[in-house]
Design a protein around this motif. Structure first.
Motif, mmCIF file in Angstrom:
data_model
loop_
_atom_site.group_PDB
_atom_site.id
_atom_site.type_symbol
_atom_site.label_atom_id
_atom_site.label_comp_id
_atom_site.label_asym_id
_atom_site.label_seq_id
_atom_site.Cartn_x
_atom_site.Cartn_y
_atom_site.Cartn_z
ATOM 1 N N LYS A 3 0.840 -1.198 0.000
ATOM 2 C CA LYS A 3 0.000 0.000 0.000
ATOM 3 C C LYS A 3 0.878 1.252 0.000
ATOM 4 O O LYS A 3 1.818 1.358 0.780
ATOM 5 C CB LYS A 3 -0.909 0.013 1.229
ATOM 6 N N ASP A 49 -4.114 5.718 -9.286
ATOM 7 C CA ASP A 49 -4.616 4.414 -8.843
ATOM 8 C C ASP A 49 -4.331 3.350 -9.895
ATOM 9 O O ASP A 49 -3.824 2.265 -9.592
ATOM 10 C CB ASP A 49 -6.132 4.461 -8.598
ATOM 11 N N ARG A 62 -1.740 0.212 -9.554
ATOM 12 C CA ARG A 62 -2.352 -1.119 -9.649
ATOM 13 C C ARG A 62 -1.696 -1.947 -10.748
ATOM 14 O O ARG A 62 -1.536 -3.162 -10.627
ATOM 15 C CB ARG A 62 -3.850 -0.984 -9.899
ATOM 16 N N GLU A 79 -1.124 -0.818 -4.478
ATOM 17 C CA GLU A 79 -2.420 -0.192 -4.209
ATOM 18 C C GLU A 79 -2.195 1.223 -3.684
ATOM 19 O O GLU A 79 -1.371 1.438 -2.788
ATOM 20 C CB GLU A 79 -3.187 -1.003 -3.165
#
Length: 418
Positions: free
Chosen positions: A178, A199, A203, A208
């Motif tokens: 993350k 994003d 990804r 993330e």
């Protein structure tokens, strides 16, 4: 008779001096540097590097080139004019007008915010404007024909080496890594918050994006933002895109909050990362990571000799040769290379009379190796011409930077210049 001879002698002297003046080949470059304002800590080092190299080049050697008509080796001197844009749009516009009145052949600047507001005028006036320490923005890159360029692509694309390094190399834990981003709230960096853009990119790498938080360029405390990203959202990597004063605040907050930087990777972009941190926060900076676009000062590549000579000529000590100073020197080398190519193709008279010839060389800049000071430099994309295509990651360790990666290529991100 004596009066006639004296008069003739005077005329001959005037003719000699006039001829010498006419043969003198000088190009004037205006440097719109940043010596005050929110980004002065990094701006001064970069601006000094730009200025020192060009002055050293102009005073000691000039730009040597082969004249396209005579075939002889000629020299064009460099006259450098310096003004402080204070990282302020209004001041930058005023500096531009000052340079225009002084009939500069080109402008060499610092900063996205100061540079982009001058792009339309540069296009209209046909004055090449290279903002070396800046990011591509819609405002800067929209005017056509293009007479304004930056050394990096958009702020979003410039962050890709840090993100790739963390996801692909640094992350060793289970699950999906993350990432949280903290960015200085300046207009040209708001593109980072474009829905789904960052994003999707993160990804695609296997990571993330947990959140993007915009922070004031000058702030005494970032603990609430850190708490939101690290404690509430549980990010594994915290990326700061800002300035070095924000790095100071961030590093202190991390210590105060008891956040272990051995477990949470903290990365700072180039404008938030320089050697001044070892003086301002010598203990807190240890273990943090940052990106650089140059070799480190102790790396003995061939180009470091040129860097040292320019610094010595300006009366600077070795402690002032930092990564961002080297960055400024590299930018001046790029400019030298472009001007030399223009001179060899078109000759001094045409280059001095019109900015279009230097413009063409910058717009179509071919691969150039700045003597090992960084990875090869080139404009690879005509739709978004920029010069640096790589970065690498370094770690703060025992009062100095230590290389943690090889050169990592920057990625394009669709929609980041819209």
């Amino acid at each position: 008779m004596r009066r006639k001879l004296t008069g003739l002698y005077a005329v001959m002297l005037i003719g000699i001096f006039s001829s010498a003046a006419a043969e003198e080949k000088i190009l004037t470059i205006g440097i719109s540097g940043t010596y005050s304002g929110g980004f002065a800590s990094v701006g001064k080092s970069v601006s000094d590097g730009e200025t020192d190299y060009l002055k050293w080049l102009g005073t000691d050697r000039g730009i040597e080139y082969k004249d396209p008509v005579s075939g002889k080796t000629e020299k064009a001197g460099i006259n450098v004019i310096i003004e402080d844009n204070a990282y302020n749009p209004a001041k930058a516009a005023s500096v531009y007008e000052s340079f225009k009145m002084k009939r500069v052949n080109m402008i060499f600047g610092f900063g996205s915010t100061p540079g982009q507001v001058c792009a339309a005028n540069a296009s209209q006036d046909r004055i090449p404007y290279l903002s070396w320490y800046a990011y591509a923005t819609p405002l800067g890159y929209k005017p056509k024909p293009q007479y304004y360029w930056t050394f990096l692509p958009t702020i979003a694309e410039s962050a890709t080496p840090m993100i790739k390094w963390f996801v692909k190399e640094k992350w060793q834990g289970p699950g999906t890594p993350k990432i949280g981003i903290m960015a200085a709230d300046v207009p040209s960096w708001r593109v980072l918050g474009k829905p789904k853009m960052m994003d999707s990119y993160i990804r695609s790498l296997g990571g993330e994006l947990s959140g993007i938080e915009f922070i004031p360029p000058v702030t005494p405390d970032l603990s609430m933002t850190v708490g939101k990203l690290v404690l509430e959202k549980g990010v594994n990597a915290l990326i700061l895109i800002g300035n070095s004063s924000q790095t100071v605040v961030l590093a202190k907050n991390l210590k105060q909050m008891g956040i272990d930087t051995a477990k949470i990777t903290v990365l700072c972009n180039i404008s938030a990362w320089d050697e001044s941190l070892f003086k301002s926060i010598p203990h807190e900076v240890e273990g943090l990571y940052g990106e650089v676009h140059t070799v480190l000062p102790e790396e003995n590549v061939p180009g470091m000799q040129k860097v040292r000579e320019a610094a010595k000529k300006a009366g600077r000590g070795t402690e002032q040769i930092v990564v961002n100073y080297i960055n400024g020197v590299i930018g001046a080398m790029v400019l030298e290379h472009a001007v030399r190519n223009a001179l060899e193709k078109h000759g001094y008279e045409k280059v001095a009379q019109s900015g279009e010839f230097i413009r063409d060389e910058l717009q179509n800049f071919k691969s150039f190796d700045p003597f090992g000071l960084t990875a090869p430099i080139a404009v690879l994309y005509q739709d978004q011409p920029y010069f640096y295509n790589h970065a690498r990651i370094v770690r703060a360790e025992n009062g100095r930077f230590k290389a943690e990666s090889q050169w990592i290529q920057l990625d394009r991100i669709p929609g980041s210049l819209e």
